[in-house]
Design a protein around this motif. Structure first.
Motif, mmCIF file in Angstrom:
data_model
loop_
_atom_site.group_PDB
_atom_site.id
_atom_site.type_symbol
_atom_site.label_atom_id
_atom_site.label_comp_id
_atom_site.label_asym_id
_atom_site.label_seq_id
_atom_site.Cartn_x
_atom_site.Cartn_y
_atom_site.Cartn_z
ATOM 1 N N SER A 213 0.845 -1.182 0.000
ATOM 2 C CA SER A 213 0.000 0.000 0.000
ATOM 3 C C SER A 213 0.888 1.242 0.000
ATOM 4 C CB SER A 213 -0.936 -0.010 1.207
ATOM 5 O OG SER A 213 -0.184 -0.064 2.373
ATOM 6 N N GLY A 214 0.298 2.332 -0.370
ATOM 7 C CA GLY A 214 1.055 3.571 -0.488
ATOM 8 C C GLY A 214 1.602 3.699 -1.894
ATOM 9 N N TYR A 215 1.716 4.950 -2.367
ATOM 10 C CA TYR A 215 2.147 5.171 -3.734
ATOM 11 C C TYR A 215 3.641 5.429 -3.761
ATOM 12 C CZ TYR A 215 0.574 5.755 -8.451
ATOM 13 O OH TYR A 215 0.319 5.551 -9.771
ATOM 14 N N PRO A 216 4.369 4.801 -4.695
ATOM 15 C CA PRO A 216 5.812 5.058 -4.743
ATOM 16 C C PRO A 216 6.098 6.511 -5.115
ATOM 17 C CG PRO A 216 5.111 3.637 -6.563
ATOM 18 C CD PRO A 216 3.936 3.826 -5.682
ATOM 19 N N PRO A 217 7.133 7.112 -4.543
ATOM 20 C CA PRO A 217 7.468 8.497 -4.873
ATOM 21 C C PRO A 217 7.889 8.609 -6.334
ATOM 22 C CG PRO A 217 9.190 7.516 -3.553
ATOM 23 C CD PRO A 217 8.063 6.549 -3.570
ATOM 24 N N ILE A 218 7.807 9.814 -6.867
ATOM 25 C CA ILE A 218 7.973 10.006 -8.299
ATOM 26 C C ILE A 218 9.347 9.566 -8.797
ATOM 27 C CG2 ILE A 218 8.661 12.430 -8.039
ATOM 28 C CD1 ILE A 218 6.988 12.871 -10.683
ATOM 29 N N TYR A 219 10.402 9.722 -7.992
ATOM 30 C CA TYR A 219 11.732 9.373 -8.495
ATOM 31 C C TYR A 219 11.907 7.868 -8.674
ATOM 32 C CZ TYR A 219 12.386 8.989 -3.429
ATOM 33 O OH TYR A 219 12.225 8.673 -2.105
#
Lengths: 358, 591, 309
Positions: A213-219
């Motif tokens: 769960s949780g969205y991976p950061p953009i980098y």
């Protein structure tokens, strides 16, 4: 300055009003009607449809429907003693479907108070669903705009400086070619080459599939941005570079450039210190229109690249005739474009000392 | 200066940041060690994970993996059965047995006592009763549920105790169990007791209390839904749930769906589009993928309006007596309908529109059904016979030119001089039906029938169908699972209602109606004996093929595909039978 | 889409000056020397002629765009009789491309014609009269341009096609595209008209009592010739692309009516079976649009008084 911004905002009101009327009229022109779509099943009775129509106020005259959509209906029919049954009404009747029982009080607040209504299909508040997708569209929009500026501006400058040279010609041809290829086709070909054949880039999506769960950061998911940015930003590069070239050519022909040259400054110095800086000024005016362009392009780019954004959401809503969603997307696009234009004007005024706020 | 266009753009140099590694599924035996299942779908966002509210394909897929059923459906037989702990074919359902009253209207269901929600609360009769109450509230539009249709059949539902439910039906009909299946249990202890709050309950989009091989993970709108193995799953065949999780990934473009699967970005596809099946088969030959092909449950037909489209009438009046509906100027004559059916080369359609991935329909029952009449031959393609029939029916071809239609000269319901021309609709966006329509148009032109073929918006098509003002349309039905062949709504006057109902073609044949009533009644079928019922349905299929309210076309074969390393991958056809043993699935390290 | 034509339109705004008749002659002379533009024009004209003589060509070749042959599907280009092969239903690909060209070109030409007519008319009127008319039209333009064109198109075409007696999808599309695409032209024409209005010959025409309509038709309209021709070429190009994009989203021309756009987007799923079904419509769209842009560019250069030759 603040006065100026305020005035611009006030000026935008008729435009936005026009958009709401226009889109509402278009939507209500579609036959079938939302009640039929809402109650669709093999066993729907005409009574059921009538009840839903009354509940949604679809049997009211069009201006009242519009008013309800704009300002809500919680003040049109209310319940003063708290028993869940409406006992007072203005504009609309207390018993809309004529069965002798008053309808429940209104609960819509209207788009002016941030209530975009409910999706016919998902039956959820549209505002929530828009909120879930706006970040993805912004992400792609910003990266495409950045890409377009980073490549478009230098290309435009160099093309203008060496007008008629090889670089100028190649980039001009490139711009025309890029603009003559259907976007979705380009996207599909890129997917087939880089995703399917070379397997160096993902074939769409915004993040790796994961059960965490949780969205991976953009980098951590930059590679997902590359292809959509290329397609959406590609045509923008063409536009910005052409615009920059024209603007730069204008500046080069100005008197002060000749003066600078005659003062003995080197060519390079003149071009970049004096030319490019001034040539950038008109670009500010181009920001507003480019936002509309990006949003239009996003509808296709997001579909082909499985990008979970507003453009694709809007297209799906149009094809499934989910009108509240379509209206919301149109209004949001319009508001951001209008704000983009205002921002353009402000930027323009800020960087060009010849313009005064008045 | 214009020479510039002679230059060609050399491809822009794109620097690619690092190659994308596809992690090989290194899986072992053990709880949650089997890898992650990723299924790609071009269905849209799931609308709700609440079994009472959901109605779309995407939602149903997720619900089947996280909620138990009321009754079990054995995928190997396609029949409704009691749930049996320890038998994976009959797992994860609430009812473990039932008795039927003498008159066939009252069913007493006993429930399993070993099922619990994942928060430890036992699943009881109250959980199915909640659904029943919600369905009743749905009839008053308090709850938006697609299940209200069961009210046609179910009279009442009562809980005798925590593990006994009595369902009373309005009639003793063989469809009783199909209707009862709708009483899916939901976690009533955490759902609002005020049903008007159910539509907006946070549970609908984040069902934390569930019971099945998986628990709900999270939804990324327009992107994916993730599920995580539920190691407390009671019916796990191995004693544990093998996959670590399940991802339902949205990919809106068909081409990309296939390419992602071939590249290994996803590892399961439910319904492979027919035009890319050869690529999937090639991958299966090469040993990187495995496939399972099965007789389809969807079937396409060409519907011909039998009644006067200019004066649409209901099929029966308030007392159930048939109403005279007039005749369609072309299709009112049965010889014309027969001629059309013989002028269509359906085998060629299957080859072209389905790439051979289908079987012919002979009547209105799919070949996979137990009620299918296997001795009934399909209608033979015979353009000569079709032409002769049209001549006989008074539609004369003067020039033998496919570009010009026949002209009426003594036709039953059209004045002389009328050209033989009709409008054919299908829904837009369905390439298969677009292809069929094109073929129908061309094939009928060869026998002198001019077809104005149009693809239109689906909602508009529904409107036109309901109004019964059309000539003909091409559409399909998707049979339920397990399927009951009852066609009361489809082909009897009950369903022939202008503005609603499903008998849009106004088909009425007294014997057919009588047989339909006999076939679904428990009393006339010896307590719903399938053999007896099939007998009635066989005769109905013969009548149907004579009358031809629909020209039956074909069913499309289903195809599941999965990564070759996935074991034990032994799916069954039908509805949701791809995942019946998903709790045992595992990706072996080396295929 | 809106953006795609902007490249050239922007340049157009920058450069197109006021031109007189002699300048037109000068421009034509320049244009004749511009081989590339002539080539592009030739290509477009040939494509148009081929498309609109489709019935003759297909008859001569003995093929038909609607005749299906389920035993001859996906024939490759160069097959006997079927020069460009056949499609998924065994229809002749060349015949379909020609008929599709008719549809695509007709949509693009008529829609461009419609939007130009509206655009020029409104532009002249607002520029000439100003005042409240100008305000209203400007408000309308601001409103229309702030909604992404694609969404307006999607809505209008879905509304048009959900009418129970909907016109065929190609006609709906012409109406939708024609009534939405005029804003840019209006802006440019308005600007031109504003500057022309102050010219001496128009002021004197007014002084001798010429009616406003007469002035608009005989004095202003001819001066807009170059602007109109350039806009026409570019609009047609971008409209062909728009039609293709709408087809991709399922809202373009509906089968069985063929268009380059729907042939391209429908054949995508077949690309492993018959890659020619993807290549030819794509190529035709690309070449036509490219040529139209080149023509637009060429005409602009020809009319540009500052361009040295």
């Amino acid at each position: 300055m603040i006065k100026y911004i305020f005035r611009r905002l006030v000026q935008a009101i008729p435009t936005l009003f026009g958009i709401t009327v226009l889109s509402y009229l278009l939507m209500s022109a579609a036959p079938g009607g939302p009640a039929k779509a809402l109650t669709f099943s093999a066993n729907t009775t005409p009574q059921q449809i009538a009840r839903v129509e009354a509940e949604l106020g679809l049997n009211d005259p069009l201006p009242i429907q519009y008013l309800r959509w704009l300002l809500g209906d919680d003040w049109m029919r209310w319940d003063s003693d708290g028993d869940g049954i409406a006992d007072g009404a203005v504009i609309i009747p207390l018993d809309a479907d004529g069965d002798g029982i008053p309808e429940p009080p209104g609960n819509r607040r209207g788009i002016l108070r941030g209530d975009f209504g409910r999706s016919f299909f998902y039956r959820r508040p549209v505002a929530d669903m828009i909120g879930e997708r706006v970040a993805a569209t912004l992400e792609l929009g910003i990266s495409s705009l950045t890409f377009a500026l980073i490549f478009g501006i230098p290309i435009g400058i160099f093309a203008a400086v060496r007008k008629g040279g090889a670089f100028d010609n190649v980039t001009r041809v490139g711009a025309v070619i890029l603009n003559a290829i259907p976007n979705f086709w380009l996207g599909l070909i890129l997917i087939l080459i880089f995703g399917s054949w070379l397997r160096v880039l993902p074939m769409g999506g915004r993040a790796p599939s994961s059960i965490l769960s949780g969205y991976p950061p953009i980098y951590e998911r930059l590679e997902y941005l590359i292809l959509p940015t290329l397609v959406l930003g590609g045509s923008a590069v063409a536009i910005w570079s052409r615009f920059m070239r024209a603007s730069m050519l204008d500046v080069i022909n100005q008197d002060y450039m000749r003066t600078a040259k005659s003062k003995g400054l080197s060519n390079q110095m003149t071009w970049f210190r004096h030319g490019a800086r001034n040539a950038l000024i008109p670009l500010a005016t181009f920001l507003g229109p480019s936002i509309t362009g990006l949003l239009s392009g996003a509808a296709i780019t997001e579909t082909i690249f499985s990008w979970p954004g507003l453009g694709r959401f809007g297209v799906q809503a149009v094809t499934s005739q989910d009108y509240p969603v379509v209206m919301a997307v149109v209004i949001i696009a319009a508001v951001s474009t209008v704000l983009g234009f205002i921002l353009s004007d402000i930027l323009y005024a800020l960087i060009d000392p010849r313009i005064r706020f008045n | 200066m214009r020479k510039l266009f002679k230059y060609l753009l050399v491809g822009a140099a794109v620097s690619l940041t690092g190659a994308l590694a596809i992690v090989p599924a290194v899986a072992q035996d053990g709880p949650g060690q089997g890898g992650i299942i990723i299924e790609a779908t071009f269905a849209g966002d799931p609308a709700s994970f609440n079994p009472i509210i959901a109605s779309d394909t995407a939602s149903s897929r997720i619900i089947s993996l996280i909620f138990p059923g009321f009754l079990a459906a054995d995928p190997s037989e396609g029949v409704i059965v009691p749930s049996e702990p320890g038998n994976p074919l009959r797992a994860n359902a609430l009812v473990n047995g039932w008795t039927v009253s003498e008159d066939g209207t009252t069913y007493t269901f006993t429930l399993r006592q070993d099922l619990t929600w994942n928060d430890g609360t036992p699943i009881t009769a109250a959980d199915s009763l909640y659904t029943w109450n919600a369905i009743q509230a749905g009839a008053q539009n308090i709850v938006s549920t697609p299940l209200t249709y069961v009210l046609d059949s179910i009279e009442s539902v009562e809980a005798v105790d925590d593990y006994t439910i009595v369902v009373t039906f309005k009639n003793a009909e063989c469809t009783a169990l199909n209707y009862a299946s709708s009483l899916v249990p939901v976690p009533s202890h955490i759902l609002p007791s005020d049903l008007s709050a159910l539509n907006d309950d946070p549970f609908n989009l984040s069902p934390q209390v569930t019971s099945g091989p998986f628990n709900f993970g999270e939804i990324r709108p327009s992107e994916q839904v993730s599920l995580i193995a539920n190691q407390n799953y009671v019916d796990a065949a191995l004693g544990y749930v093998s996959p670590e999780g399940f991802i339902y990934k949205q990919v809106p473009d068909q081409t990309v769906v296939i390419e992602q699967f071939l590249a290994g970005e996803t590892n399961v596809i439910d319904n492979v589009p027919v035009n890319r099946r050869s690529d999937i088969y090639a991958a299966a030959e090469a040993g990187t993928k495995q496939v399972y092909r099965f007789p389809g449950v969807t079937w396409d037909y060409l519907a011909l309006n039998m009644a006067d489209p200019n004066n649409p009438q209901n099929g029966a009046d308030a007392n159930g007596n048939p109403i005279d509906q007039g005749f369609h100027p072309i299709f009112g004559d049965p010889r014309v309908r027969t001629a059309i059916s013989r002028g269509l080369d359906v085998d060629a359609m299957v080859d072209a529109a389905l790439f051979g991935e289908g079987s012919r329909m002979t009547s209105f029952i799919i070949p996979a059904s137990w009620a299918y009449h296997s001795e009934l031959p399909p209608i033979a393609y015979d353009p000569q016979a079709a032409s002769a029939l049209l001549d006989e029916a008074g539609w004369i071809d003067h020039d033998n030119n496919p570009a010009t239609p026949r002209i009426a000269q003594g036709a039953l319901y059209s004045p002389d001089g009328t050209p033989l021309r009709f409008t054919l609709f299908t829904n837009q966006g369905n390439t298969r039906r677009e292809a069929i329509g094109t073929l129908v148009q061309d094939q009928l032109a060869q026998i002198g029938i001019q077809v104005d073929f149009q693809t239109i918006d689906f909602n508009t098509l529904l409107d036109i169908m309901d109004s019964q003002t059309f000539d003909a349309f091409i559409l399909g039905w998707r049979n339920g699972y397990p399927d009951d062949p009852d066609v009361t709504q489809l082909f009897t006057p009950v369903g022939d209602v202008v503005g609603g109902g499903s008998n849009d073609v106004s088909y009425y044949n007294a014997r057919f109606v009588e047989l339909n009533t006999l076939a679904k009644s428990a009393t006339s079928t010896n307590g719903c004996d399938p053999e007896v019922r099939a007998g009635f349905y066989r005769e109905m299929q013969e009548i149907f093929q004579q009358d031809l309210p629909y020209v039956p076309l074909f069913t499309q074969d289903g195809l599941y595909a999965a990564d070759a390393s996935l074991t034990p991958w032994t799916p069954y056809g039908g509805g949701n039978n791809l995942y019946w043993n998903v709790d045992q699935w595992s990706f072996s390290a080396t295929p | 889409m809106a953006a795609q034509s902007a490249v050239t339109k922007l340049d157009l705004k920058q450069k197109s000056g006021t031109v007189g008749l002699s300048l037109t002659q000068l421009a034509l002379r320049r244009l004749r020397k511009d081989r590339l533009t002539i080539l592009a024009m030739t290509v477009v004209i040939i494509l148009a002629i081929l498309s609109f003589s489709a019935p003759l060509i297909t008859q001569a070749l003995g093929v038909s765009p609607t005749r299906t042959q389920t035993d001859k599907t996906f024939l490759p280009p160069g097959s006997p009789v079927h020069i460009l092969g056949t499609d998924d239903l065994g229809r002749d690909h060349l015949a379909r491309l020609l008929y599709a060209g008719q549809v695509s070109l007709r949509i693009a030409f008529l829609a461009a014609g419609l939007s130009l007519t509206i655009g020029v008319a409104l532009g002249i009127i607002t520029g000439f009269y100003g005042g409240i008319i100008d305000d209203i039209i400007n408000w309308l333009i601001a409103t229309l341009t702030s909604v992404p064109l694609l969404f307006l198109l999607l809505i209008i075409s879905s509304v048009l096609r959900s009418l129970s007696n909907a016109p065929p999808s190609d006609i709906s599309l012409i109406i939708a595209l024609g009534f939405l695409g005029w804003t840019g032209t209006t802006r440019i024409v308005r600007g031109e008209t504003l500057s022309l209005r102050e010219r001496e010959y128009i002021i004197s025409a007014r002084a001798i009592g010429a009616t406003p309509w007469r002035i608009m038709f005989t004095h202003i309209l001819p001066n807009l010739f170059s602007v109109i021709v350039i806009a026409l070429a570019i609009d047609i190009g971008s409209l062909i692309l728009t039609e293709a994009a709408l087809s991709f989203l399922g809202l373009g021309v509906m089968p069985p009516i063929p268009s380059w756009g729907n042939m391209l987007s429908n054949s995508q799923t077949f690309f492993t079976k018959g890659v020619h079904l993807v290549i030819f419509p794509g190529l035709l769209i690309f070449i036509t649009v490219l040529c139209l842009y080149v023509i637009g560019d060429g005409i602009r250069d020809a009319f540009d008084p500052t361009s040295r030759d």
